[in-house]
Write a protein that holds these residues in place. Sequence first.
Motif, PDB file in Angstrom:
ATOM      1  N   ASN A  54       4.253  -6.682   3.481  1.00 38.59           N
ATOM      2  CA  ASN A  54       5.150  -6.602   3.356  1.00 38.59           C
ATOM      3  C   ASN A  54       5.963  -7.757   2.646  1.00 38.59           C
ATOM      4  O   ASN A  54       7.404  -8.050   2.925  1.00 38.59           O
TER       5      ASN A  54
ATOM      6  N   ALA B 161       1.179  -6.118  -0.187  1.00 41.94           N
ATOM      7  CA  ALA B 161       2.333  -5.158   0.140  1.00 41.94           C
ATOM      8  C   ALA B 161       1.795  -4.870   1.879  1.00 41.94           C
ATOM      9  O   ALA B 161       2.098  -4.593   2.096  1.00 41.94           O
TER      10      ALA B 161
ATOM     11  N   ASP C 237       4.555  -8.553   9.272  1.00 37.73           N
ATOM     12  CA  ASP C 237       5.448  -7.907   8.418  1.00 37.73           C
ATOM     13  C   ASP C 237       6.368  -9.249   8.275  1.00 37.73           C
ATOM     14  O   ASP C 237       7.315  -9.437   9.080  1.00 37.73           O
TER      15      ASP C 237
END
Length: 418
Positions: free
Chosen positions: A87, A84, A221
């Motif tokens: 991402n 998480a 990310d």
Amino acid sequence: MTQLPGLLDTEAIRKDFPILDRVVHDGKKIVYLDNAATSQKPRQVLDALNAYYEQSNANVHRGVHVLAEEATALYEGARDKVAAFINAPSRDEVIFTKNASESLNLVANMLGWADEPYRVDAETEIVITEMEHHSNIVPWQLLSQRTGAKLKWFGITDDGRLDLSDIDEIITEKTKIVSFTLVSNIMGTINPVDAIIRRAQEVGALVCIDASQAAPHMVLDVQALQADFVAFTGHKMVGPTGIGVLWGRQELLEDLPPFLGGGEMIETVSMSSSTYAPAPHKFEAGTPPIAQAVGLGAAVDYLTAIGMDKIAAHEHAITEYAVKRLSEVEGLRIIGPTTAEDRGATISFVLGDIHPHDVGQVLDELGIAVRVGHHCARPVCLRYGIPATTRASFYLYSTPAEVDALVEGLEHVRNFFG
């Protein structure tokens, strides 16, 4: 007290880090400016480590008793948290290693043993940069020596940026892998990811990013990056030592061979052959760093609660202030970008003709902890014709007062050596 826009509530944050209250050398409170080497750990991470060892210590994945099930849930829960945090499209793309060096070696060895179309051999090329940490140089040198592949690299400009003027000549149709750092560990340079990845994709090359100096300091990310592999380490992001991460695209992890063999990474074993478990377990042979993963999960929780965007803003303000203050020190030369634009919270410098080791020793006597040497980036020192640098690196708990203490300390160094 100096006030800067965008600063975190460092007074509250510093209460979470017991070591920052440490006094050294005749009662001087430590000024810790060596965060690029390793960060300090908050109580929340220390408590998570203690709780694991005191309440749930067992090996993972193999037992059916309560401790084994608890340990497995904590270990795999840490994988969920990391997925998480970066991402990742799938938790199965997150591989735990012992550090970023192992993660990068894992990629290099996978490509050396891979079948087409990923295999690196004598007909192919490997591309890195002159500003890499040794962990992103030596594995590729070893792969080049073993396979006959040609090793190429981007140079560095006088102001500490990557020289991409010959990008089409460096990254060619023969290039199989481009591996580079997102943020330089010695100069703090934030590299132009988009331009490099775009060219690599044009020729069908894979991209590996060393994010060791990025993951602790900014939003990371992996989907936005569009790289194929991303490596980073836990101990630089308020987590424990002994835990690293390799993220890789699912289809690549399915196709590429394992590097280490042993327990847990297998599906079936006979005396004549073996088949392998799916990723990520295919790349996690033997008992993994269980407690360290639990600690990394707690570190991710801690950083997420504060907000990586807020941490990045804080560090930018501190870095901008530090660059300004350091420029006021007579005889000091920053190695790398001399502005806060596109740079991280790491500043290397030389102070006249004073050797960096002498600078570091005198600063230590004042309670100021910095790094001295070539910082596992010796080609950078060679590029600028210097034996070493002094490096100050900041983090979410760093304050303007610590920058002031550094500058005052450097004035003391300058006066001490005349």
